[in-house]
Structure formats: C-alpha cells, structure tokens
Design a protein around this motif. Sequence first.
Motif, PDB file in Angstrom:
ATOM      1  N   ARG A   1      -7.572  -1.213  -4.061  1.00 21.69           N
ATOM      2  CA  ARG A   1      -8.440  -2.471  -3.731  1.00 21.69           C
ATOM      3  C   ARG A   1      -8.422  -3.472  -4.479  1.00 21.69           C
ATOM      4  O   ARG A   1      -8.131  -4.902  -4.040  1.00 21.69           O
ATOM      5  CB  ARG A   1      -9.777  -2.145  -3.262  1.00 21.69           C
ATOM      6  N   LYS A   2      -8.326  -3.407  -5.590  1.00 20.13           N
ATOM      7  CA  LYS A   2      -8.353  -4.285  -6.937  1.00 20.13           C
ATOM      8  C   LYS A   2      -6.859  -5.037  -6.844  1.00 20.13           C
ATOM      9  O   LYS A   2      -6.736  -6.082  -6.952  1.00 20.13           O
ATOM     10  CB  LYS A   2      -8.565  -3.741  -8.164  1.00 20.13           C
TER      11      LYS A   2
ATOM     12  N   LEU B   1      -4.773  -5.291  -4.405  1.00 23.09           N
ATOM     13  CA  LEU B   1      -4.576  -6.002  -3.240  1.00 23.09           C
ATOM     14  C   LEU B   1      -5.143  -7.177  -3.309  1.00 23.09           C
ATOM     15  O   LEU B   1      -4.619  -8.226  -2.946  1.00 23.09           O
ATOM     16  CB  LEU B   1      -5.151  -5.139  -2.097  1.00 23.09           C
ATOM     17  N   SER B   2      -6.518  -7.221  -3.876  1.00 26.91           N
ATOM     18  CA  SER B   2      -7.162  -8.624  -4.085  1.00 26.91           C
ATOM     19  C   SER B   2      -6.517  -9.526  -5.092  1.00 26.91           C
ATOM     20  O   SER B   2      -6.462 -10.671  -4.947  1.00 26.91           O
ATOM     21  CB  SER B   2      -8.629  -8.431  -4.659  1.00 26.91           C
TER      22      SER B   2
ATOM     23  N   ALA C   1       0.818  -1.251   0.081  1.00 26.74           N
ATOM     24  CA  ALA C   1       0.106   0.121  -0.059  1.00 26.74           C
ATOM     25  C   ALA C   1       0.798   1.287   0.219  1.00 26.74           C
ATOM     26  O   ALA C   1       0.475   2.375  -0.877  1.00 26.74           O
ATOM     27  CB  ALA C   1      -0.951  -0.088   1.363  1.00 26.74           C
TER      28      ALA C   1
ATOM     29  N   GLY D   1      -8.312   4.768  -4.125  1.00 24.69           N
ATOM     30  CA  GLY D   1      -8.772   3.596  -3.395  1.00 24.69           C
ATOM     31  C   GLY D   1      -9.419   2.326  -4.181  1.00 24.69           C
ATOM     32  O   GLY D   1      -8.973   1.103  -3.582  1.00 24.69           O
ATOM     33  N   PHE D   2     -10.106   2.581  -5.296  1.00 26.42           N
ATOM     34  CA  PHE D   2     -10.726   1.472  -6.069  1.00 26.42           C
ATOM     35  C   PHE D   2      -9.554   0.726  -6.766  1.00 26.42           C
ATOM     36  O   PHE D   2      -9.579  -0.493  -6.731  1.00 26.42           O
ATOM     37  CB  PHE D   2     -11.822   1.990  -7.034  1.00 26.42           C
TER      38      PHE D   2
ATOM     39  N   THR E   1      -6.674  -7.896   4.137  1.00 25.31           N
ATOM     40  CA  THR E   1      -6.155  -6.502   3.887  1.00 25.31           C
ATOM     41  C   THR E   1      -7.135  -5.283   4.347  1.00 25.31           C
ATOM     42  O   THR E   1      -7.064  -4.150   3.852  1.00 25.31           O
ATOM     43  CB  THR E   1      -6.372  -6.450   2.018  1.00 25.31           C
ATOM     44  N   LYS E   2      -7.727  -5.673   5.325  1.00 24.51           N
ATOM     45  CA  LYS E   2      -8.492  -4.445   5.972  1.00 24.51           C
ATOM     46  C   LYS E   2      -7.842  -3.478   6.543  1.00 24.51           C
ATOM     47  O   LYS E   2      -6.664  -3.646   7.220  1.00 24.51           O
ATOM     48  CB  LYS E   2      -9.218  -5.176   7.356  1.00 24.51           C
TER      49      LYS E   2
ATOM     50  N   VAL F   1      -6.304   0.210   2.516  1.00 18.16           N
ATOM     51  CA  VAL F   1      -6.531   1.413   1.572  1.00 18.16           C
ATOM     52  C   VAL F   1      -6.792   2.504   2.432  1.00 18.16           C
ATOM     53  O   VAL F   1      -6.322   3.691   1.980  1.00 18.16           O
ATOM     54  CB  VAL F   1      -8.227   0.900   0.975  1.00 18.16           C
TER      55      VAL F   1
END
Length: 199
Positions: A157-158, A160-161, A98, A153-154, A169-170, A173
């Motif tokens: 998140r993508k 990280l997944s 991140a 952020g979007f 991964t909480k 972001v």
Amino acid sequence: MFRSRAKEEKAPSADKAPVTDSKQPRDPQAPKGRPTPKRSAAQAQRRSVAHTPTTRKDAAKRQREERRAQMERQRQALAGGDERYLPARDRGPVRKFARDYVDARFNVAEFFLPMAVIILALSLVKVASLQNIALLLWLVVIVLIVLDSILSGFRLRKRLSERFPGQNTKGAVAYALMRSLQMRRLRLPKPQVKRGERP
C-alpha cells in the motif's frame, strides 16, 4: 373514354424524356457524386458482406468462433503478459505493479500447499507425539501466513501510494494477496520478474 386524366398528362412527358444510349461511353471527367473508394476498403466491404451470417445458426456459429478466438488470445496473454488481451481484473499499471511486487519476493502463503501435505501426512501417523507436532505446525503456519500477509499488504500500500499518487489503487492490495496464496509456477498471468528484483 374512361381513362384517367393523370395518365394522359404523364404519357406525353414520358415520350418527351431523352433516351440515353447505353452504348455511348461515359465522360471520365463527369462527377459521380461520391469519391472512389480505395481498393482495400472496397475489398473489406465485399468480404464483410460475404461473411455476414444469413441465418441464426450461422450467426451462433460465428459468435462461437469469435469467442473461441478471444479466449485463445486471452490465454496467450496470460502466459506472455500481453496487456492488450488480459482480463479486466489483470489490466493496468497498478495491477501489473502489484503482480511484480508479489512475484519478486518470497511469500509464506505460497508454500502453504506443500506444507499442508506434510502436516497432513504427520497427522495420519498413529503416534500421539507426531500428531501433536502436526497440530502445532498447523497453528504456526497459519500465524506466519497471516503476519506475512499483513506486513506485505502494508508495504505494498505504501509503495502504491508512492508510485501512483492520486490514482485509484482500490483492490490492488487484495489482488496481490490473493496472488501470493498461489504457488509461483501456477500464477496467471505468468511472473515477469525474478526473485529479489525490485519492480
């Protein structure tokens, strides 16, 4: 006449006990019931016994020194990126990814402070048109920061997944977005990637 019988019984047995001569050399092959400790272990044990605090004041002083050393290690880790001594919130591969994602791109939010100074200077000028421009700039800057943060952020998140499937991964972001609000040179831990470099 009034002596106890138990003392009388113990006395002969004490007399019969064999007296060992301390000058007699010990047999080197005789077992002593425990293994001989290594020299390093024995020295470490002696040092730990010597440094054990005896009073509350000594214990408090030792705790302060340990805390100061830990803070110094943490400060060096924040400057150099050493994962072992980083604070808990900065540790782990997810948080590192991140950080690298944010540091590799230009973020609108990181320029908020210099832009705010310019806008504030414009608003202090006693000219109505400049004050209107300053007000409009405030609005534009805030909208740009919000849009850039949502988009970033979007995307993060993508990524990280994709990079960490099934892992927790909480909070990563939000951690990255908070980092993007800081100017690059003021970020801690220090950026480890260059602009435009894919993490």
